[in-house]
Design a protein around this motif. Sequence first.
Motif, PDB file in Angstrom:
ATOM      1  N   ASP A   3      32.963  39.600  40.546  1.00 58.87           N
ATOM      2  CA  ASP A   3      32.737  40.411  39.336  1.00 58.87           C
ATOM      3  C   ASP A   3      32.591  39.525  38.100  1.00 58.87           C
ATOM      4  O   ASP A   3      31.848  39.848  37.179  1.00 58.87           O
ATOM      5  N   SER A   4      33.318  38.403  38.085  1.00 57.71           N
ATOM      6  CA  SER A   4      33.285  37.532  36.907  1.00 57.71           C
ATOM      7  C   SER A   4      31.914  36.839  36.757  1.00 57.71           C
ATOM      8  O   SER A   4      31.635  36.218  35.735  1.00 57.71           O
ATOM      9  N   LEU A   5      31.065  36.955  37.786  1.00 61.46           N
ATOM     10  CA  LEU A   5      29.749  36.305  37.732  1.00 61.46           C
ATOM     11  C   LEU A   5      28.655  37.238  37.192  1.00 61.46           C
ATOM     12  O   LEU A   5      27.542  36.787  36.921  1.00 61.46           O
ATOM     13  N   VAL A   6      29.010  38.512  37.013  1.00 59.21           N
ATOM     14  CA  VAL A   6      27.997  39.486  36.556  1.00 59.21           C
ATOM     15  C   VAL A   6      27.402  39.099  35.188  1.00 59.21           C
ATOM     16  O   VAL A   6      26.180  39.146  35.008  1.00 59.21           O
ATOM     17  N   PRO A   7      28.214  38.677  34.194  1.00 59.31           N
ATOM     18  CA  PRO A   7      27.620  38.297  32.904  1.00 59.31           C
ATOM     19  C   PRO A   7      26.579  37.183  33.035  1.00 59.31           C
ATOM     20  O   PRO A   7      25.561  37.181  32.333  1.00 59.31           O
ATOM     21  N   LEU A   8      26.825  36.252  33.972  1.00 59.53           N
ATOM     22  CA  LEU A   8      25.854  35.170  34.204  1.00 59.53           C
ATOM     23  C   LEU A   8      24.507  35.745  34.656  1.00 59.53           C
ATOM     24  O   LEU A   8      23.442  35.306  34.213  1.00 59.53           O
ATOM     25  N   LEU A   9      24.574  36.771  35.512  1.00 57.53           N
ATOM     26  CA  LEU A   9      23.324  37.404  35.966  1.00 57.53           C
ATOM     27  C   LEU A   9      22.658  38.144  34.815  1.00 57.53           C
ATOM     28  O   LEU A   9      21.435  38.120  34.675  1.00 57.53           O
ATOM     29  N   GLU A  10      23.483  38.783  33.967  1.00 56.45           N
ATOM     30  CA  GLU A  10      22.925  39.550  32.847  1.00 56.45           C
ATOM     31  C   GLU A  10      22.231  38.638  31.837  1.00 56.45           C
ATOM     32  O   GLU A  10      21.313  39.072  31.148  1.00 56.45           O
ATOM     33  N   GLU A  11      22.667  37.391  31.776  1.00 58.86           N
ATOM     34  CA  GLU A  11      22.005  36.443  30.868  1.00 58.86           C
ATOM     35  C   GLU A  11      20.728  35.859  31.484  1.00 58.86           C
ATOM     36  O   GLU A  11      19.958  35.204  30.801  1.00 58.86           O
ATOM     37  N   ARG A  19      19.031  44.354  38.547  1.00 63.70           N
ATOM     38  CA  ARG A  19      19.693  45.343  39.407  1.00 63.70           C
ATOM     39  C   ARG A  19      19.820  44.794  40.825  1.00 63.70           C
ATOM     40  O   ARG A  19      20.868  44.891  41.452  1.00 63.70           O
ATOM     41  N   HIS A  20      18.758  44.187  41.307  1.00 63.85           N
ATOM     42  CA  HIS A  20      18.803  43.663  42.670  1.00 63.85           C
ATOM     43  C   HIS A  20      19.761  42.474  42.771  1.00 63.85           C
ATOM     44  O   HIS A  20      20.494  42.337  43.750  1.00 63.85           O
ATOM     45  N   ALA A  21      19.768  41.627  41.730  1.00 63.05           N
ATOM     46  CA  ALA A  21      20.666  40.459  41.758  1.00 63.05           C
ATOM     47  C   ALA A  21      22.136  40.919  41.789  1.00 63.05           C
ATOM     48  O   ALA A  21      22.957  40.354  42.516  1.00 63.05           O
ATOM     49  N   LYS A  22      22.447  41.967  41.026  1.00 61.27           N
ATOM     50  CA  LYS A  22      23.830  42.472  41.008  1.00 61.27           C
ATOM     51  C   LYS A  22      24.212  43.043  42.367  1.00 61.27           C
ATOM     52  O   LYS A  22      25.317  42.806  42.859  1.00 61.27           O
ATOM     53  N   ARG A  23      23.277  43.797  42.964  1.00 60.41           N
ATOM     54  CA  ARG A  23      23.584  44.380  44.268  1.00 60.41           C
ATOM     55  C   ARG A  23      23.758  43.271  45.308  1.00 60.41           C
ATOM     56  O   ARG A  23      24.699  43.285  46.108  1.00 60.41           O
ATOM     57  N   THR A  24      22.876  42.273  45.239  1.00 62.30           N
ATOM     58  CA  THR A  24      22.960  41.169  46.203  1.00 62.30           C
ATOM     59  C   THR A  24      24.281  40.419  46.036  1.00 62.30           C
ATOM     60  O   THR A  24      24.904  40.020  47.020  1.00 62.30           O
ATOM     61  N   LEU A  25      24.714  40.246  44.805  1.00 60.05           N
ATOM     62  CA  LEU A  25      25.978  39.534  44.551  1.00 60.05           C
ATOM     63  C   LEU A  25      27.134  40.198  45.303  1.00 60.05           C
ATOM     64  O   LEU A  25      28.007  39.516  45.836  1.00 60.05           O
ATOM     65  N   GLY A  26      27.109  41.524  45.376  1.00 61.25           N
ATOM     66  CA  GLY A  26      28.189  42.242  46.058  1.00 61.25           C
ATOM     67  C   GLY A  26      28.086  42.141  47.566  1.00 61.25           C
ATOM     68  O   GLY A  26      29.088  42.302  48.266  1.00 61.25           O
ATOM     69  N   GLU A  27      26.882  41.869  48.085  1.00 52.04           N
ATOM     70  CA  GLU A  27      26.676  41.973  49.538  1.00 52.04           C
ATOM     71  C   GLU A  27      26.464  40.639  50.255  1.00 52.04           C
ATOM     72  O   GLU A  27      26.748  40.523  51.435  1.00 52.04           O
ATOM     73  N   LEU A  35      30.993  25.164  38.230  1.00 49.48           N
ATOM     74  CA  LEU A  35      32.015  25.387  37.212  1.00 49.48           C
ATOM     75  C   LEU A  35      32.038  24.236  36.219  1.00 49.48           C
ATOM     76  O   LEU A  35      31.920  23.070  36.600  1.00 49.48           O
ATOM     77  N   ILE A  36      32.198  24.568  34.937  1.00 45.37           N
ATOM     78  CA  ILE A  36      32.481  23.530  33.935  1.00 45.37           C
ATOM     79  C   ILE A  36      33.735  23.981  33.207  1.00 45.37           C
ATOM     80  O   ILE A  36      33.783  25.109  32.695  1.00 45.37           O
ATOM     81  N   ASP A  37      34.753  23.134  33.181  1.00 51.33           N
ATOM     82  CA  ASP A  37      36.059  23.495  32.622  1.00 51.33           C
ATOM     83  C   ASP A  37      36.558  24.825  33.179  1.00 51.33           C
ATOM     84  O   ASP A  37      37.107  25.665  32.454  1.00 51.33           O
ATOM     85  N   GLY A  38      36.325  25.033  34.463  1.00 47.86           N
ATOM     86  CA  GLY A  38      36.817  26.242  35.122  1.00 47.86           C
ATOM     87  C   GLY A  38      35.972  27.483  34.873  1.00 47.86           C
ATOM     88  O   GLY A  38      36.247  28.538  35.443  1.00 47.86           O
ATOM     89  N   GLU A  39      34.941  27.364  34.047  1.00 47.76           N
ATOM     90  CA  GLU A  39      34.093  28.526  33.741  1.00 47.76           C
ATOM     91  C   GLU A  39      32.810  28.478  34.562  1.00 47.76           C
ATOM     92  O   GLU A  39      32.171  27.422  34.650  1.00 47.76           O
ATOM     93  N   PRO A  40      32.409  29.624  35.153  1.00 52.41           N
ATOM     94  CA  PRO A  40      31.150  29.628  35.917  1.00 52.41           C
ATOM     95  C   PRO A  40      29.937  29.468  35.003  1.00 52.41           C
ATOM     96  O   PRO A  40      29.782  30.220  34.036  1.00 52.41           O
ATOM     97  N   VAL A  41      29.127  28.453  35.281  1.00 51.26           N
ATOM     98  CA  VAL A  41      27.908  28.238  34.476  1.00 51.26           C
ATOM     99  C   VAL A  41      26.644  28.385  35.313  1.00 51.26           C
ATOM    100  O   VAL A  41      25.544  28.424  34.771  1.00 51.26           O
TER     101      VAL A  41
END
Length: 160
Positions: A3-11, A19-27, A35-41
Amino acid sequence: MRDSLVPLLEESFTGIYLRHAKRTLGEVETVRVALIDGEPVGLAMLKALSKEAGYVYYIAVRPGFRGKGIGRRLLIDALDLFTSSGATEVYASVGEHNVESNALFLGQGFRKTDFGQVSKRYGTLKALSMYRSMLVVPGEVLLVKDSPTLPGPGSSSPSD
Ligand SMILES: CC(C)(COP(=O)(O)OP(=O)(O)OC[C@H]1O[C@@H](n2cnc3c(N)ncnc32)[C@H](O)[C@@H]1OP(=O)(O)O)[C@@H](O)C(=O)NCCC(=O)NCCS
């Protein structure tokens, strides 16, 4: 975690691709995260199409972190992963006019392919099923890297 990766997809994506990228992320079976400094980039979504063929669904890097080699490292990591699980080729589909994405994949030795070539190799039925999984849509080109263990163009071989 995913779930924490959704904003990365939205950007990185819009409209139907988002929509497809979000669905694929779940499946999807494998998600690799940079990660940079613990944050997904950056992230890569990967799937085995069969024992011998891997597929890179999506690679995305946060806009502020692009052009620094993160996408390339994610792709090399994906190729290593597929190679270690026995794949002999890796596919990806990219927007025909997506300059960054084409540069990323062509830079690692991918080349254009098409349904005819895939069905020649796997037979029409299996090729159809692979195409369904890959969801190649009009405006996208299918790319393949044969034998992910082979170095891409520009790499020197030991005999050079
Ligand atoms: C495609 C994307 C993942 C590339 O990530 P990145 O971290 O910026 O890429 P890198 O810095 O590792 O560069 C990779 C290669 O692409 C080239 N490249 C990157 N941006 C480029 C640009 N704007 N113009 C030309 N070439 C470019 C680099 O020179 C590099 O080439 P090389 O490997 O031959 O040296 C990123 O632009 C992105 O997230 N785009 C939006 C999502 C998307 O369209 N994903 C691809 C479809 S799944």
